[in-house]
Design a protein around this motif. Structure first.
Motif, PDB file in Angstrom:
ATOM      1  N   HIS A  67       0.874  -1.183   0.000  1.00 23.78           N
ATOM      2  CA  HIS A  67       0.000   0.000   0.000  1.00 23.78           C
ATOM      3  C   HIS A  67       0.905   1.224   0.000  1.00 23.78           C
ATOM      4  O   HIS A  67       2.126   1.091   0.081  1.00 23.78           O
ATOM      5  CB  HIS A  67      -0.980  -0.016   1.173  1.00 23.78           C
ATOM      6  CG  HIS A  67      -0.365  -0.055   2.536  1.00 23.78           C
ATOM      7  ND1 HIS A  67       0.466  -1.067   2.970  1.00 23.78           N
ATOM      8  CD2 HIS A  67      -0.449   0.798   3.588  1.00 23.78           C
ATOM      9  CE1 HIS A  67       0.843  -0.843   4.214  1.00 23.78           C
ATOM     10  NE2 HIS A  67       0.307   0.293   4.608  1.00 23.78           N
ATOM     11  N   ASP A  71       5.887   4.214   5.131  1.00 21.61           N
ATOM     12  CA  ASP A  71       6.864   3.235   5.629  1.00 21.61           C
ATOM     13  C   ASP A  71       6.972   2.014   4.703  1.00 21.61           C
ATOM     14  O   ASP A  71       7.801   1.141   4.922  1.00 21.61           O
ATOM     15  CB  ASP A  71       6.526   2.797   7.067  1.00 21.61           C
ATOM     16  CG  ASP A  71       5.063   2.446   7.278  1.00 21.61           C
ATOM     17  OD1 ASP A  71       4.199   2.935   6.521  1.00 21.61           O
ATOM     18  OD2 ASP A  71       4.786   1.666   8.210  1.00 21.61           O
ATOM     19  N   HIS A  72       6.167   1.974   3.666  1.00 22.91           N
ATOM     20  CA  HIS A  72       6.186   0.844   2.728  1.00 22.91           C
ATOM     21  C   HIS A  72       6.688   1.234   1.338  1.00 22.91           C
ATOM     22  O   HIS A  72       6.834   0.371   0.471  1.00 22.91           O
ATOM     23  CB  HIS A  72       4.782   0.224   2.642  1.00 22.91           C
ATOM     24  CG  HIS A  72       4.282  -0.213   3.992  1.00 22.91           C
ATOM     25  ND1 HIS A  72       4.327  -1.527   4.411  1.00 22.91           N
ATOM     26  CD2 HIS A  72       3.785   0.494   5.032  1.00 22.91           C
ATOM     27  CE1 HIS A  72       3.868  -1.606   5.650  1.00 22.91           C
ATOM     28  NE2 HIS A  72       3.531  -0.389   6.054  1.00 22.91           N
ATOM     29  N   ASP A 160      -0.257  -4.178   5.880  1.00 25.01           N
ATOM     30  CA  ASP A 160      -0.793  -3.781   7.188  1.00 25.01           C
ATOM     31  C   ASP A 160      -2.248  -4.193   7.389  1.00 25.01           C
ATOM     32  O   ASP A 160      -2.917  -3.696   8.297  1.00 25.01           O
ATOM     33  CB  ASP A 160      -0.671  -2.256   7.373  1.00 25.01           C
ATOM     34  CG  ASP A 160       0.784  -1.832   7.583  1.00 25.01           C
ATOM     35  OD1 ASP A 160       1.653  -2.720   7.669  1.00 25.01           O
ATOM     36  OD2 ASP A 160       1.038  -0.620   7.666  1.00 25.01           O
ATOM     37  N   HIS A 196       4.223  -5.246  10.344  1.00 21.54           N
ATOM     38  CA  HIS A 196       4.769  -4.774  11.620  1.00 21.54           C
ATOM     39  C   HIS A 196       4.736  -5.814  12.743  1.00 21.54           C
ATOM     40  O   HIS A 196       4.842  -5.444  13.909  1.00 21.54           O
ATOM     41  CB  HIS A 196       4.026  -3.508  12.051  1.00 21.54           C
ATOM     42  CG  HIS A 196       4.056  -2.416  11.027  1.00 21.54           C
ATOM     43  ND1 HIS A 196       5.169  -1.647  10.785  1.00 21.54           N
ATOM     44  CD2 HIS A 196       3.122  -1.979  10.146  1.00 21.54           C
ATOM     45  CE1 HIS A 196       4.916  -0.773   9.814  1.00 21.54           C
ATOM     46  NE2 HIS A 196       3.680  -0.963   9.407  1.00 21.54           N
TER      47      HIS A 196
END
Ligand SMILES: [Zn+2]
Length: 288
Positions: A67, A71-72, A160, A196
């Motif tokens: 997505h 952070d990705h 996530d 995570h």
């Protein structure tokens, strides 16, 4: 950075700074698949160095963004020239919030970040048939959220969409979210990797997250066994839903969730910040 071998051709690279994040790499026959790119060039270069040192680098790279959350995707630019695959809604997210988020979370940046949207988009899925690799749309955590399934190894990478203990709800898409989680269960994965959490060897967390999404959708979440962590995430989710329903003009739903938010605060230890928040929510409910 910690490296964990998963199955016969998978590697999970885990970073702990500024918080735990997994990047999943599949050493395919003709491609090296990189699922998510972390906090910037440093995250990616550490992985590339590892692959080189262990002679598991077999370019060309195929990059996949689960997505468009920062952070990705912040290491995408290191793969300029490679295919960067993502769902078709992803570039819009880059455009809408990329710069703003880069500024807001600048301190999380590791190395360089040059915002680089995906260049190969899909609506439902892209399958690398002879490699046994499938990337497919699985909306939930975000509208463009997508997953990777390694058919040979039965390894599912969910970005996530799965989180411990509870997922974060960001959109009014609970039905869709539940459908994606139910679909995960039909894959009978041996290994589940999320953005995570620890690598999972059972599907308990998928079931628990699904149960939570179903409960919150039906409006009857039992908070009896909640730890403070559960309660904190649940409060945020409830408040978020209340605000989303308010934006949509769905008054009764909005009031229902604001009232639950208020209930949670009423059960909490009274501190000035909590009293203040309660007052704010009461005022919103009055106006609705
Ligand atoms: Zn994330």
């Amino acid at each position: 950075m910690n490296v964990q071998k998963v199955g016969s051709r998978g590697y999970v690279f885990t970073f702990e700074d500024p918080y735990k994040l997994n990047i999943y790499v599949i050493d395919g026959d003709k491609h090296t698949f990189i699922c998510d790119t972390g906090f910037g060039s440093d995250s990616v270069n550490q992985i590339l160095d590892y692959l080189k040192e262990h002679s598991i680098q077999s370019e060309p790279f195929v990059v996949f963004n689960s997505h468009a959350d920062y952070d990705h995707v912040w290491g995408n630019h290191v793969f300029e020239g490679s295919d960067i695959i993502a769902h078709e809604l992803s570039p819009e997210v880059f455009q809408r919030e990329g710069e703003e988020i880069l500024e807001k979370y600048g301190e999380h940046k590791k190395g360089e970040v040059i915002l680089t949207p995906p260049n190969k988009l899909f609506k439902d899925k892209i399958v690398f048939e002879d490699e046994g690799i499938e990337f497919y749309h699985s909306p939930g955590h975000t509208l463009e959220s997508s997953s990777c399934f390694d058919h040979r190894e039965k390894i599912l990478f969910v970005g996530d969409n799965i989180e411990s203990p509870f997922p974060y709800i960001n959109f009014l898409n609970l039905k869709e979210y539940a459908t994606s989680l139910r679909e995960y269960l039909t894959r009978n994965a041996d290994i589940v990797i999320s953005g995570h959490d620890e690598v999972m060897y059972e599907d308990n967390l998928i079931r628990e997250n699904l149960h939570y999404i179903e409960e919150i959708e039906s409006g009857k979440v039992s908070r009896n066994n909640f730890t403070p962590k559960h309660l904190g995430i649940h409060f945020n989710n409830v408040k978020r839903l209340a605000e989303l329903y308010k934006e949509e003009g769905e008054k009764s739903q909005s009031i229902r969730f604001f009232q639950e938010a208020l209930e949670i605060l009423e059960e909490a230890e009274r501190k000035p910040a909590i009293e203040e928040e309660m007052e704010k929510i009461r005022k919103i409910i009055e106006k609705l």
